[in-house]
Design a protein around this motif. Structure first.
Motif, PDB file in Angstrom:
ATOM      1  N   GLU A 134       0.980  -1.393  -0.041  1.00 17.99           N
ATOM      2  CA  GLU A 134       0.044  -0.006  -0.187  1.00 17.99           C
ATOM      3  C   GLU A 134       0.788   1.233  -0.115  1.00 17.99           C
ATOM      4  O   GLU A 134       0.405   2.357  -0.113  1.00 17.99           O
ATOM      5  CB  GLU A 134      -1.028  -0.010   1.220  1.00 17.99           C
ATOM      6  N   LYS A 135       2.304   1.108   0.137  1.00 19.63           N
ATOM      7  CA  LYS A 135       2.924   2.230  -0.085  1.00 19.63           C
ATOM      8  C   LYS A 135       3.185   2.767  -1.360  1.00 19.63           C
ATOM      9  O   LYS A 135       3.341   4.074  -1.723  1.00 19.63           O
ATOM     10  CB  LYS A 135       4.467   1.888   0.571  1.00 19.63           C
ATOM     11  N   TYR A 136       3.140   1.733  -2.431  1.00 20.73           N
ATOM     12  CA  TYR A 136       3.122   2.152  -3.624  1.00 20.73           C
ATOM     13  C   TYR A 136       1.841   2.259  -4.483  1.00 20.73           C
ATOM     14  O   TYR A 136       1.760   2.842  -5.559  1.00 20.73           O
ATOM     15  CB  TYR A 136       4.025   1.093  -4.408  1.00 20.73           C
ATOM     16  N   GLY A 137       0.717   1.684  -4.137  1.00 19.35           N
ATOM     17  CA  GLY A 137      -0.584   1.549  -4.828  1.00 19.35           C
ATOM     18  C   GLY A 137      -1.477   0.991  -4.045  1.00 19.35           C
ATOM     19  O   GLY A 137      -1.663   0.797  -2.731  1.00 19.35           O
ATOM     20  N   HIS A 138      -2.778   0.714  -4.735  1.00 18.01           N
ATOM     21  CA  HIS A 138      -3.922  -0.044  -4.213  1.00 18.01           C
ATOM     22  C   HIS A 138      -4.834  -0.744  -5.318  1.00 18.01           C
ATOM     23  O   HIS A 138      -4.469  -0.559  -6.601  1.00 18.01           O
ATOM     24  CB  HIS A 138      -4.983   1.094  -3.767  1.00 18.01           C
ATOM     25  N   TRP A 139      -5.552  -1.888  -4.977  1.00 13.33           N
ATOM     26  CA  TRP A 139      -6.236  -2.595  -5.709  1.00 13.33           C
ATOM     27  C   TRP A 139      -7.685  -1.748  -6.285  1.00 13.33           C
ATOM     28  O   TRP A 139      -8.132  -1.085  -5.130  1.00 13.33           O
ATOM     29  CB  TRP A 139      -6.731  -4.021  -5.231  1.00 13.33           C
ATOM     30  N   GLU A 140      -8.036  -1.714  -7.422  1.00  9.08           N
ATOM     31  CA  GLU A 140      -9.092  -1.039  -7.789  1.00  9.08           C
ATOM     32  C   GLU A 140      -9.875  -1.854  -8.776  1.00  9.08           C
ATOM     33  O   GLU A 140      -9.319  -2.692  -9.500  1.00  9.08           O
ATOM     34  CB  GLU A 140      -8.832   0.296  -8.389  1.00  9.08           C
ATOM     35  N   ASN A 141     -11.245  -1.736  -8.862  1.00  8.21           N
ATOM     36  CA  ASN A 141     -11.933  -2.531  -9.573  1.00  8.21           C
ATOM     37  C   ASN A 141     -11.944  -1.851 -11.100  1.00  8.21           C
ATOM     38  O   ASN A 141     -12.254  -0.755 -11.135  1.00  8.21           O
ATOM     39  CB  ASN A 141     -13.428  -2.466  -9.128  1.00  8.21           C
ATOM     40  N   ARG A 142     -12.054  -2.973 -12.245  1.00  7.01           N
ATOM     41  CA  ARG A 142     -12.108  -2.526 -13.542  1.00  7.01           C
ATOM     42  C   ARG A 142     -12.870  -3.566 -14.064  1.00  7.01           C
ATOM     43  O   ARG A 142     -12.568  -4.464 -14.447  1.00  7.01           O
ATOM     44  CB  ARG A 142     -10.708  -2.124 -14.200  1.00  7.01           C
ATOM     45  N   GLY A 143     -14.295  -2.916 -14.537  1.00  5.56           N
ATOM     46  CA  GLY A 143     -15.158  -3.955 -15.291  1.00  5.56           C
ATOM     47  C   GLY A 143     -15.271  -5.596 -14.707  1.00  5.56           C
ATOM     48  O   GLY A 143     -15.268  -6.390 -15.172  1.00  5.56           O
ATOM     49  N   GLY A 144     -15.451  -5.414 -13.300  1.00 10.66           N
ATOM     50  CA  GLY A 144     -15.697  -6.449 -12.461  1.00 10.66           C
ATOM     51  C   GLY A 144     -14.431  -7.290 -12.055  1.00 10.66           C
ATOM     52  O   GLY A 144     -14.731  -8.128 -11.321  1.00 10.66           O
ATOM     53  N   SER A 145     -13.352  -6.959 -12.482  1.00  9.35           N
ATOM     54  CA  SER A 145     -12.040  -7.554 -11.816  1.00  9.35           C
ATOM     55  C   SER A 145     -11.355  -6.564 -11.165  1.00  9.35           C
ATOM     56  O   SER A 145     -11.402  -5.341 -11.279  1.00  9.35           O
ATOM     57  CB  SER A 145     -11.314  -8.171 -13.081  1.00  9.35           C
ATOM     58  N   SER A 146     -10.494  -6.977 -10.309  1.00 13.10           N
ATOM     59  CA  SER A 146      -9.607  -6.296  -9.633  1.00 13.10           C
ATOM     60  C   SER A 146      -8.293  -6.084 -10.207  1.00 13.10           C
ATOM     61  O   SER A 146      -7.486  -7.149 -10.404  1.00 13.10           O
ATOM     62  CB  SER A 146      -9.545  -6.574  -7.971  1.00 13.10           C
ATOM     63  N   PHE A 147      -7.614  -5.087 -10.368  1.00 10.15           N
ATOM     64  CA  PHE A 147      -6.279  -4.847 -10.909  1.00 10.15           C
ATOM     65  C   PHE A 147      -5.344  -3.822  -9.736  1.00 10.15           C
ATOM     66  O   PHE A 147      -5.941  -3.009  -9.032  1.00 10.15           O
ATOM     67  CB  PHE A 147      -6.296  -4.126 -12.205  1.00 10.15           C
ATOM     68  N   TRP A 148      -4.013  -3.998  -9.775  1.00 14.38           N
ATOM     69  CA  TRP A 148      -3.442  -3.147  -9.188  1.00 14.38           C
ATOM     70  C   TRP A 148      -3.118  -1.884  -9.837  1.00 14.38           C
ATOM     71  O   TRP A 148      -2.844  -1.938 -11.014  1.00 14.38           O
ATOM     72  CB  TRP A 148      -1.976  -3.750  -8.478  1.00 14.38           C
ATOM     73  N   ALA A 149      -3.129  -0.807  -9.088  1.00  9.27           N
ATOM     74  CA  ALA A 149      -2.740   0.719  -9.649  1.00  9.27           C
ATOM     75  C   ALA A 149      -1.714   1.206  -8.795  1.00  9.27           C
ATOM     76  O   ALA A 149      -2.016   1.509  -7.709  1.00  9.27           O
ATOM     77  CB  ALA A 149      -4.095   1.486  -9.814  1.00  9.27           C
ATOM     78  N   PHE A 150      -0.863   1.718  -9.259  1.00  8.46           N
ATOM     79  CA  PHE A 150       0.462   2.421  -8.534  1.00  8.46           C
ATOM     80  C   PHE A 150      -0.120   3.685  -8.459  1.00  8.46           C
ATOM     81  O   PHE A 150      -0.872   4.662  -9.356  1.00  8.46           O
ATOM     82  CB  PHE A 150       1.884   2.270  -9.391  1.00  8.46           C
ATOM     83  N   TYR A 151       0.334   4.453  -7.364  1.00 13.61           N
ATOM     84  CA  TYR A 151       0.005   5.947  -7.144  1.00 13.61           C
ATOM     85  C   TYR A 151       0.717   6.662  -8.061  1.00 13.61           C
ATOM     86  O   TYR A 151       1.695   6.377  -8.793  1.00 13.61           O
ATOM     87  CB  TYR A 151       0.367   6.096  -5.805  1.00 13.61           C
ATOM     88  N   GLY A 152       0.268   7.976  -8.455  1.00 16.36           N
ATOM     89  CA  GLY A 152       0.723   8.652  -9.483  1.00 16.36           C
ATOM     90  C   GLY A 152       2.322   8.740  -9.420  1.00 16.36           C
ATOM     91  O   GLY A 152       2.959   9.081 -10.544  1.00 16.36           O
ATOM     92  N   GLN A 153       2.641   9.101  -8.250  1.00 21.61           N
ATOM     93  CA  GLN A 153       4.445   9.337  -8.159  1.00 21.61           C
ATOM     94  C   GLN A 153       5.161   7.897  -8.578  1.00 21.61           C
ATOM     95  O   GLN A 153       6.328   7.910  -8.737  1.00 21.61           O
ATOM     96  CB  GLN A 153       4.739   9.806  -6.790  1.00 21.61           C
TER      97      GLN A 153
END
Length: 265
Positions: A134-153
């Motif tokens: 969680e220091k670098y990003g979070h899981w987010e839902n896209r089209g019913g599936s969960s994917f890892w998304a890095f924070y902007g920096q």
């Protein structure tokens, strides 16, 4: 011959046998050791000894049919307290057996150090340090599936790892399927075609131009066949040397017991 003389002669005989066995064992150990050689990855790990967290990714590979030689190029990612740095190594010569060992691992992390502990395991780049952290990003839902998304920096990490999407179900499979913390490589869910590794990393649309990806399939097949035979031959020789050493040790042990058993009669 008096008793004192017998004792002295007995000591001399036992000492001679012990020295002979020691020299023979040493020679056998050297013979076995010579079949193993330190890889460039081992050297990189040694050079980064002062670092507590880093990843070594197999970035590219190549082979020369004429000289029967093999090379690797690595991507080295070092995690500091406030930043993450990345650099490419120069091309490194590797043995046929080491090349064979990592034929399917292009684009994957093949060694890492986390909180001071070194692990050698083929996993998707970023899995052990950054994805799920969680220091670098979070899981987010896209089209019913969960994917890892890095924070902007840290968005640059997606392109740095050449992983445009990290599916949560795969990451969960890796963490909960007996792969995490083991030496087993993870290429995607069991029973499916490899999702990660050489095949996906060199496929069209991967966005990465590499020497290995530019080679024709016929060339890659020849290299695979050649290094596979070489690797099998090396393992066979190592097993043979090991069996010879054990057999020789048992013989010497039996011989020593027989002689000492007759001592003093």
């Amino acid at each position: 011959m008096n008793t004192l003389t017998k004792v002295i002669l007995g000591i001399i005989v036992v000492f001679f046998i012990a020295k002979t066995c020691s020299r023979s064992d040493s020679s056998s150990t050297i013979a076995v050791t010579e079949t193993w050689q330190k890889s460039p990855v081992d050297n990189i790990i040694k050079d980064l000894n002062a670092e507590q967290n880093f990843s070594i990714v197999l970035f590219d590979m190549d082979a020369d049919e004429a000289s029967d030689s093999y090379r690797h190029q690595y991507q080295v990612i070092i995690e500091k307290a406030d930043t993450v740095t990345e650099q490419k190594s120069s091309w490194k010569n590797v043995s046929a057996s080491f090349f064979s060992q990592h034929l399917n691992d292009m684009g994957m992390e093949i060694a890492s150090k986390k909180d001071g502990v070194v692990t050698k395991q083929a996993v998707p780049a970023g899995y052990n340090h950054y994805v799920g952290n969680e220091k670098y990003g979070h899981w987010e839902n896209r089209g019913g599936s969960s994917f890892w998304a890095f924070y902007g920096q840290y968005a640059f990490m997606s392109s740095m790892f050449n992983m445009m999407s990290y599916r949560r179900s795969y990451w969960d499979d890796y963490r909960g399927g007996g792969y995490y913390g083991s030496s087993r490589g993870y290429y995607g869910p069991s029973g499916s075609s490899p999702v990660y590794g050489t095949k996906s990393y060199t496929s069209s649309g991967s966005g990465r131009s590499t020497k290995w990806a530019s080679k024709p399939s016929s060339f890659k097949d020849k290299v695979r066949s050649r290094v596979s035979r070489s690797s099998s031959s090396t393992r066979s020789s190592a097993r043979s040397s090991s069996k010879t050493t054990r057999s020789s040790s048992r013989y010497r042990s039996s011989s020593t017991r027989s002689r000492s058993g007759g001592f003093g009669k």
